[in-house]
Design a protein around this motif. Structure first.
Motif, PDB file in Angstrom:
ATOM      1  N   ARG A 121      -9.179  18.265 -33.157  1.00 17.07           N
ATOM      2  CA  ARG A 121      -8.098  17.810 -34.030  1.00 17.07           C
ATOM      3  C   ARG A 121      -6.945  18.794 -33.905  1.00 17.07           C
ATOM      4  N   THR A 122      -5.718  18.302 -33.975  1.00 23.11           N
ATOM      5  CA  THR A 122      -4.549  19.182 -33.878  1.00 23.11           C
ATOM      6  C   THR A 122      -3.807  19.206 -35.213  1.00 23.11           C
ATOM      7  N   CYS A 123      -3.602  20.411 -35.743  1.00 25.38           N
ATOM      8  CA  CYS A 123      -2.875  20.581 -37.000  1.00 25.38           C
ATOM      9  C   CYS A 123      -1.414  20.165 -36.803  1.00 25.38           C
ATOM     10  N   GLN A 124      -0.919  19.355 -37.722  1.00 26.69           N
ATOM     11  CA  GLN A 124       0.454  18.857 -37.595  1.00 26.69           C
ATOM     12  C   GLN A 124       1.473  19.806 -38.203  1.00 26.69           C
ATOM     13  N   GLU A 125       1.005  20.873 -38.791  1.00 29.16           N
ATOM     14  CA  GLU A 125       1.907  21.864 -39.373  1.00 29.16           C
ATOM     15  C   GLU A 125       2.203  22.970 -38.352  1.00 29.16           C
ATOM     16  N   CYS A 126       1.159  23.503 -37.720  1.00 33.87           N
ATOM     17  CA  CYS A 126       1.350  24.642 -36.819  1.00 33.87           C
ATOM     18  C   CYS A 126       0.923  24.352 -35.388  1.00 33.87           C
ATOM     19  N   GLY A 127       0.304  23.192 -35.132  1.00 32.12           N
ATOM     20  CA  GLY A 127      -0.009  22.800 -33.768  1.00 32.12           C
ATOM     21  C   GLY A 127      -1.313  23.353 -33.213  1.00 32.12           C
ATOM     22  N   VAL A 128      -2.085  24.085 -34.018  1.00 36.19           N
ATOM     23  CA  VAL A 128      -3.349  24.633 -33.536  1.00 36.19           C
ATOM     24  C   VAL A 128      -4.366  23.494 -33.355  1.00 36.19           C
ATOM     25  N   THR A 129      -5.177  23.602 -32.306  1.00 35.20           N
ATOM     26  CA  THR A 129      -6.211  22.598 -32.056  1.00 35.20           C
ATOM     27  C   THR A 129      -7.571  23.185 -32.405  1.00 35.20           C
ATOM     28  N   LEU A 130      -8.282  22.493 -33.295  1.00 34.76           N
ATOM     29  CA  LEU A 130      -9.553  22.987 -33.832  1.00 34.76           C
ATOM     30  C   LEU A 130     -10.578  21.857 -33.879  1.00 34.76           C
ATOM     31  N   CYS A 131     -11.821  22.202 -34.225  1.00 32.86           N
ATOM     32  CA  CYS A 131     -12.892  21.201 -34.145  1.00 32.86           C
ATOM     33  C   CYS A 131     -13.066  20.426 -35.456  1.00 32.86           C
ATOM     34  N   CYS A 132     -13.632  19.234 -35.306  1.00 29.41           N
ATOM     35  CA  CYS A 132     -13.752  18.269 -36.411  1.00 29.41           C
ATOM     36  C   CYS A 132     -14.941  18.568 -37.319  1.00 29.41           C
ATOM     37  N   ASP A 133     -15.103  17.735 -38.346  1.00 24.84           N
ATOM     38  CA  ASP A 133     -16.192  17.912 -39.307  1.00 24.84           C
ATOM     39  C   ASP A 133     -17.565  17.529 -38.763  1.00 24.84           C
ATOM     40  N   SER A 134     -17.620  16.901 -37.600  1.00 24.88           N
ATOM     41  CA  SER A 134     -18.918  16.632 -36.975  1.00 24.88           C
ATOM     42  C   SER A 134     -19.387  17.837 -36.169  1.00 24.88           C
ATOM     43  N   SER A 135     -18.499  18.806 -35.996  1.00 27.00           N
ATOM     44  CA  SER A 135     -18.833  20.012 -35.241  1.00 27.00           C
ATOM     45  C   SER A 135     -19.476  21.028 -36.173  1.00 27.00           C
ATOM     46  N   PRO A 136     -20.334  21.915 -35.638  1.00 27.80           N
ATOM     47  CA  PRO A 136     -21.057  22.864 -36.511  1.00 27.80           C
ATOM     48  C   PRO A 136     -20.128  23.751 -37.336  1.00 27.80           C
ATOM     49  N   ASN A 137     -18.987  24.128 -36.800  1.00 32.25           N
ATOM     50  CA  ASN A 137     -18.132  25.103 -37.501  1.00 32.25           C
ATOM     51  C   ASN A 137     -16.972  24.499 -38.287  1.00 32.25           C
ATOM     52  N   VAL A 196       4.528  13.547 -33.623  1.00 28.71           N
ATOM     53  CA  VAL A 196       3.135  13.996 -33.700  1.00 28.71           C
ATOM     54  C   VAL A 196       2.893  15.097 -32.678  1.00 28.71           C
ATOM     55  N   LYS A 197       2.341  16.217 -33.150  1.00 27.88           N
ATOM     56  CA  LYS A 197       1.993  17.322 -32.254  1.00 27.88           C
ATOM     57  C   LYS A 197       0.691  16.979 -31.538  1.00 27.88           C
ATOM     58  N   THR A 198       0.666  17.192 -30.241  1.00 27.76           N
ATOM     59  CA  THR A 198      -0.547  16.907 -29.484  1.00 27.76           C
ATOM     60  C   THR A 198      -1.157  18.206 -28.969  1.00 27.76           C
ATOM     61  N   ALA A 199      -2.405  18.143 -28.559  1.00 29.96           N
ATOM     62  CA  ALA A 199      -3.126  19.345 -28.138  1.00 29.96           C
ATOM     63  C   ALA A 199      -2.522  19.928 -26.871  1.00 29.96           C
ATOM     64  N   GLN A 200      -2.361  21.247 -26.855  1.00 33.26           N
ATOM     65  CA  GLN A 200      -1.885  21.930 -25.655  1.00 33.26           C
ATOM     66  C   GLN A 200      -3.060  22.214 -24.722  1.00 33.26           C
TER      67      GLN A 200
END
Ligand SMILES: [Zn+2]
Ligand SMILES: [Zn+2]
Ligand SMILES: [Zn+2]
Length: 92
Positions: free
Chosen positions: A40-56, A18-22
């Motif tokens: 949330r951290t993408c398990q394909e490329c490792g990017v960390t982005l915001c969840c569906d409770s976040s505005p964006n 499992v890829k974890t947030a850098q």
């Protein structure tokens, strides 16, 4: 469909490490000076982005636009994976 098949999917089962947030920030929100709720951290490329409770909702936008199906929670103490196309959930 049995319980196990409902909760996990081939994408989640294929993950070995499992890829974890850098960094504990949403890369896209930082660019536009927005705020987020959970990460949330993408398990394909490792990017960390915001969840569906976040505005964006950057993580789900990324999953759709990049076809990267599985994310892991980047929240401290949370250990679970989620697959967008299959709506599948698994603890690890
Ligand atoms: Zn899946
Ligand atoms: Zn974001
Ligand atoms: Zn990705």
């Amino acid at each position: 469909m049995n319980d196990v098949a409902k909760k996990t999917c081939a994408h989640i089962q294929a993950i070995r490490t499992v890829k974890t947030a850098q960094r504990f920030e949403c890369e896209e929100c930082v660019k536009i000076k927005a705020t987020w709720v959970h990460l949330r951290t993408c398990q394909e490329c490792g990017v960390t982005l915001c969840c569906d409770s976040s505005p964006n909702k950057h993580a789900s936008k990324h999953a759709r636009s990049s076809a990267h199906p599985v994310i892991a929670s980047a929240e401290p103490g949370e250990r679970w994976l989620y697959c967008y196309p299959d709506d599948a959930f698994a603890k690890y």
